[in-house]
Design a protein around this motif. Structure first.
Motif, PDB file in Angstrom:
ATOM      1  N   SER A   1      36.645  86.599  18.797  1.00  0.00           N
ATOM      2  CA  SER A   1      37.605  86.478  17.707  1.00  0.00           C
ATOM      3  C   SER A   1      37.712  87.823  17.015  1.00  0.00           C
ATOM      4  O   SER A   1      36.920  88.734  17.276  1.00  0.00           O
ATOM      5  CB  SER A   1      37.184  85.392  16.718  1.00  0.00           C
ATOM      6  N   ARG A   2      38.696  87.947  16.146  1.00  0.00           N
ATOM      7  CA  ARG A   2      38.819  89.189  15.392  1.00  0.00           C
ATOM      8  C   ARG A   2      39.318  88.903  13.995  1.00  0.00           C
ATOM      9  O   ARG A   2      40.033  87.935  13.753  1.00  0.00           O
ATOM     10  CB  ARG A   2      39.686  90.206  16.131  1.00  0.00           C
ATOM     11  N   ASN A   3      38.940  89.784  13.078  1.00  0.00           N
ATOM     12  CA  ASN A   3      39.416  89.742  11.709  1.00  0.00           C
ATOM     13  C   ASN A   3      40.134  91.063  11.473  1.00  0.00           C
ATOM     14  O   ASN A   3      39.491  92.104  11.271  1.00  0.00           O
ATOM     15  CB  ASN A   3      38.244  89.560  10.747  1.00  0.00           C
ATOM     16  N   SER A   4      41.451  91.032  11.522  1.00  0.00           N
ATOM     17  CA  SER A   4      42.218  92.273  11.394  1.00  0.00           C
ATOM     18  C   SER A   4      41.995  92.947  10.054  1.00  0.00           C
ATOM     19  O   SER A   4      41.955  94.174   9.958  1.00  0.00           O
ATOM     20  CB  SER A   4      43.699  91.984  11.591  1.00  0.00           C
ATOM     21  N   ALA A   5      41.858  92.152   9.003  1.00  0.00           N
ATOM     22  CA  ALA A   5      41.681  92.723   7.663  1.00  0.00           C
ATOM     23  C   ALA A   5      40.386  93.512   7.564  1.00  0.00           C
ATOM     24  O   ALA A   5      40.285  94.479   6.821  1.00  0.00           O
ATOM     25  CB  ALA A   5      41.716  91.623   6.628  1.00  0.00           C
ATOM     26  N   LYS A   6      39.381  93.078   8.333  1.00  0.00           N
ATOM     27  CA  LYS A   6      38.084  93.758   8.304  1.00  0.00           C
ATOM     28  C   LYS A   6      37.910  94.716   9.471  1.00  0.00           C
ATOM     29  O   LYS A   6      36.842  95.325   9.616  1.00  0.00           O
ATOM     30  CB  LYS A   6      36.955  92.729   8.320  1.00  0.00           C
ATOM     31  N   ASN A   7      38.929  94.823  10.311  1.00  0.00           N
ATOM     32  CA  ASN A   7      38.828  95.686  11.501  1.00  0.00           C
ATOM     33  C   ASN A   7      37.575  95.372  12.312  1.00  0.00           C
ATOM     34  O   ASN A   7      36.856  96.281  12.747  1.00  0.00           O
ATOM     35  CB  ASN A   7      38.833  97.167  11.100  1.00  0.00           C
ATOM     36  N   THR A   8      37.338  94.103  12.509  1.00  0.00           N
ATOM     37  CA  THR A   8      36.113  93.674  13.178  1.00  0.00           C
ATOM     38  C   THR A   8      36.428  92.643  14.256  1.00  0.00           C
ATOM     39  O   THR A   8      37.253  91.761  14.053  1.00  0.00           O
ATOM     40  CB  THR A   8      35.122  93.086  12.162  1.00  0.00           C
ATOM     41  N   VAL A   9      35.742  92.796  15.369  1.00  0.00           N
ATOM     42  CA  VAL A   9      35.825  91.842  16.473  1.00  0.00           C
ATOM     43  C   VAL A   9      34.451  91.195  16.629  1.00  0.00           C
ATOM     44  O   VAL A   9      33.428  91.862  16.460  1.00  0.00           O
ATOM     45  CB  VAL A   9      36.233  92.552  17.778  1.00  0.00           C
ATOM     46  N   TYR A  10      34.446  89.932  16.947  1.00  0.00           N
ATOM     47  CA  TYR A  10      33.198  89.179  17.047  1.00  0.00           C
ATOM     48  C   TYR A  10      33.043  88.585  18.443  1.00  0.00           C
ATOM     49  O   TYR A  10      34.026  88.299  19.126  1.00  0.00           O
ATOM     50  CB  TYR A  10      33.172  88.048  16.034  1.00  0.00           C
ATOM     51  N   LEU A  11      31.801  88.364  18.814  1.00  0.00           N
ATOM     52  CA  LEU A  11      31.497  87.593  20.013  1.00  0.00           C
ATOM     53  C   LEU A  11      30.433  86.566  19.630  1.00  0.00           C
ATOM     54  O   LEU A  11      29.283  86.939  19.356  1.00  0.00           O
ATOM     55  CB  LEU A  11      30.993  88.473  21.151  1.00  0.00           C
ATOM     56  N   GLN A  12      30.847  85.328  19.568  1.00  0.00           N
ATOM     57  CA  GLN A  12      29.917  84.245  19.293  1.00  0.00           C
ATOM     58  C   GLN A  12      29.352  83.750  20.611  1.00  0.00           C
ATOM     59  O   GLN A  12      30.110  83.347  21.498  1.00  0.00           O
ATOM     60  CB  GLN A  12      30.625  83.103  18.559  1.00  0.00           C
ATOM     61  N   MET A  13      28.032  83.765  20.723  1.00  0.00           N
ATOM     62  CA  MET A  13      27.372  83.363  21.958  1.00  0.00           C
ATOM     63  C   MET A  13      26.473  82.172  21.673  1.00  0.00           C
ATOM     64  O   MET A  13      25.697  82.203  20.716  1.00  0.00           O
ATOM     65  CB  MET A  13      26.551  84.516  22.525  1.00  0.00           C
ATOM     66  N   SER A  14      26.558  81.159  22.496  1.00  0.00           N
ATOM     67  CA  SER A  14      25.741  79.969  22.300  1.00  0.00           C
ATOM     68  C   SER A  14      25.050  79.593  23.607  1.00  0.00           C
ATOM     69  O   SER A  14      25.382  80.107  24.670  1.00  0.00           O
ATOM     70  CB  SER A  14      26.608  78.816  21.801  1.00  0.00           C
ATOM     71  N   SER A  15      24.083  78.686  23.496  1.00  0.00           N
ATOM     72  CA  SER A  15      23.306  78.224  24.654  1.00  0.00           C
ATOM     73  C   SER A  15      22.822  79.403  25.490  1.00  0.00           C
ATOM     74  O   SER A  15      22.972  79.422  26.716  1.00  0.00           O
ATOM     75  CB  SER A  15      24.149  77.275  25.510  1.00  0.00           C
ATOM     76  N   LEU A  16      22.247  80.366  24.813  1.00  0.00           N
ATOM     77  CA  LEU A  16      21.842  81.594  25.494  1.00  0.00           C
ATOM     78  C   LEU A  16      20.716  81.343  26.486  1.00  0.00           C
ATOM     79  O   LEU A  16      19.847  80.478  26.277  1.00  0.00           O
ATOM     80  CB  LEU A  16      21.434  82.638  24.465  1.00  0.00           C
ATOM     81  N   LYS A  17      20.752  82.121  27.559  1.00  0.00           N
ATOM     82  CA  LYS A  17      19.791  81.990  28.646  1.00  0.00           C
ATOM     83  C   LYS A  17      19.104  83.341  28.853  1.00  0.00           C
ATOM     84  O   LYS A  17      19.666  84.387  28.501  1.00  0.00           O
ATOM     85  CB  LYS A  17      20.514  81.613  29.936  1.00  0.00           C
ATOM     86  N   PRO A  18      17.915  83.343  29.438  1.00  0.00           N
ATOM     87  CA  PRO A  18      17.247  84.624  29.684  1.00  0.00           C
ATOM     88  C   PRO A  18      18.112  85.597  30.481  1.00  0.00           C
ATOM     89  O   PRO A  18      18.035  86.814  30.259  1.00  0.00           O
ATOM     90  CB  PRO A  18      15.990  84.210  30.461  1.00  0.00           C
TER      91      PRO A  18
END
Length: 123
Positions: free
Chosen positions: A71-88
Protein backbone atom coordinates in the motif's frame (compact mmCIF):
# COMPACT_ATOMS: atom_id res chain seq x y z
CA UNK A 1 18.08 13.25 -5.84
CA UNK A 2 15.65 10.44 -5.17
CA UNK A 3 16.19 8.63 -1.90
CA UNK A 4 14.37 5.59 -0.58
CA UNK A 5 14.76 4.51 3.01
CA UNK A 6 13.32 1.25 4.31
CA UNK A 7 12.46 0.53 7.92
CA UNK A 8 10.49 -1.93 9.98
CA UNK A 9 12.58 -5.04 9.58
CA UNK A 10 13.64 -7.19 12.50
CA UNK A 11 13.39 -10.58 14.12
CA UNK A 12 9.99 -12.25 14.24
CA UNK A 13 8.78 -15.74 15.06
CA UNK A 14 7.27 -17.95 12.42
CA UNK A 15 3.60 -17.16 12.01
CA UNK A 16 4.08 -13.55 12.99
CA UNK A 17 3.63 -10.33 11.05
CA UNK A 18 5.71 -7.30 10.14
CA UNK A 19 5.03 -4.07 8.32
CA UNK A 20 7.86 -2.60 6.32
CA UNK A 21 7.91 1.06 5.39
CA UNK A 22 9.70 2.87 2.58
CA UNK A 23 10.06 6.62 2.85
CA UNK A 24 10.61 8.36 -0.48
CA UNK A 25 12.14 11.79 -0.94
CA UNK A 26 13.95 13.97 -3.44
CA UNK A 27 11.48 13.85 -6.27
CA UNK A 28 7.94 13.73 -7.53
CA UNK A 29 6.72 10.17 -7.72
CA UNK A 30 3.64 10.69 -9.83
CA UNK A 31 3.96 8.29 -12.72
CA UNK A 32 6.29 5.97 -10.89
CA UNK A 33 5.68 2.44 -9.75
CA UNK A 34 7.05 1.45 -6.37
CA UNK A 35 8.14 -2.10 -5.76
CA UNK A 36 9.26 -4.38 -2.97
CA UNK A 37 11.92 -7.01 -3.56
CA UNK A 38 13.87 -9.33 -1.34
CA UNK A 39 17.20 -11.07 -1.50
CA UNK A 40 18.29 -14.01 0.61
CA UNK A 41 21.98 -14.93 0.97
CA UNK A 42 23.27 -16.57 -2.17
CA UNK A 43 20.04 -15.98 -4.05
CA UNK A 44 18.81 -13.53 -6.65
CA UNK A 45 16.81 -10.46 -5.84
CA UNK A 46 13.15 -11.31 -6.42
CA UNK A 47 10.04 -9.24 -6.95
CA UNK A 48 7.34 -9.35 -4.29
CA UNK A 49 4.84 -6.61 -5.01
CA UNK A 50 4.41 -3.33 -6.83
CA UNK A 51 2.04 -0.39 -6.71
CA UNK A 52 1.34 2.58 -8.94
CA UNK A 53 2.04 5.81 -7.11
CA UNK A 54 -0.80 7.75 -8.66
CA UNK A 55 -3.68 5.29 -8.53
CA UNK A 56 -2.52 2.89 -5.87
CA UNK A 57 -3.07 -0.13 -8.11
CA UNK A 58 -1.26 -3.11 -6.62
CA UNK A 59 0.19 -6.17 -8.28
CA UNK A 60 1.98 -9.15 -6.80
CA UNK A 61 4.21 -12.08 -7.46
CA UNK A 62 1.81 -15.02 -7.46
CA UNK A 63 3.51 -16.73 -4.55
CA UNK A 64 3.20 -13.63 -2.34
CA UNK A 65 -0.36 -12.60 -3.01
CA UNK A 66 -1.90 -14.50 -0.10
CA UNK A 67 0.37 -13.21 2.65
CA UNK A 68 1.76 -9.82 1.57
CA UNK A 69 -0.06 -6.55 0.99
CA UNK A 70 1.46 -3.45 -0.55
CA UNK A 71 0.00 0.00 0.00
CA UNK A 72 1.06 3.61 -0.16
CA UNK A 73 0.30 6.89 1.54
CA UNK A 74 0.91 9.64 -0.99
CA UNK A 75 0.62 12.39 1.60
CA UNK A 76 3.45 10.81 3.59
CA UNK A 77 5.47 9.73 0.55
CA UNK A 78 5.58 6.26 2.04
CA UNK A 79 5.03 2.78 0.68
CA UNK A 80 4.29 -0.15 2.96
CA UNK A 81 4.57 -3.91 2.79
CA UNK A 82 2.41 -5.74 5.27
CA UNK A 83 3.62 -9.31 5.73
CA UNK A 84 1.71 -11.98 7.61
CA UNK A 85 2.08 -15.69 8.40
CA UNK A 86 5.81 -15.30 8.08
CA UNK A 87 7.95 -18.36 7.53
CA UNK A 88 11.67 -18.97 8.07
CA UNK A 89 12.12 -18.98 4.30
CA UNK A 90 10.97 -15.34 4.25
CA UNK A 91 14.26 -14.43 5.90
CA UNK A 92 16.01 -11.98 3.59
CA UNK A 93 16.98 -8.37 3.06
CA UNK A 94 13.94 -6.49 1.81
CA UNK A 95 14.35 -3.62 -0.63
CA UNK A 96 12.12 -0.83 -1.82
CA UNK A 97 12.58 0.45 -5.36
CA UNK A 98 11.10 2.93 -7.83
CA UNK A 99 10.54 2.49 -11.54
CA UNK A 100 9.40 4.86 -14.28
CA UNK A 101 7.87 1.90 -16.10
CA UNK A 102 4.48 0.45 -15.14
CA UNK A 103 3.94 -3.11 -14.01
CA UNK A 104 7.56 -4.19 -14.06
CA UNK A 105 8.87 -7.11 -12.02
CA UNK A 106 12.52 -7.27 -12.94
CA UNK A 107 15.12 -5.51 -10.77
CA UNK A 108 16.77 -4.04 -13.87
CA UNK A 109 13.60 -2.05 -14.59
CA UNK A 110 13.89 -0.17 -11.31
CA UNK A 111 16.14 2.89 -11.22
CA UNK A 112 16.15 3.80 -7.56
CA UNK A 113 16.77 1.54 -4.59
CA UNK A 114 16.85 1.78 -0.84
CA UNK A 115 19.57 0.28 1.28
CA UNK A 116 17.40 -2.62 2.43
CA UNK A 117 16.09 -3.80 5.77
CA UNK A 118 16.78 -7.22 7.26
CA UNK A 119 13.89 -9.51 8.10
CA UNK A 120 14.69 -12.65 10.05
CA UNK A 121 12.01 -15.23 10.80
CA UNK A 122 12.83 -17.77 13.48
CA UNK A 123 11.29 -21.21 13.61
Amino acid sequence: QVQLVESGGGLVQAGGSLRLSCGASGGTFTGYDMGWFRQAPGKERTFLAGITWSGGVAYYADSMKARFTISRNSAKNTVYLQMSSLKPEDTAVYFCAASRFPGRRQPDDYSYWGQGTQVTVSS
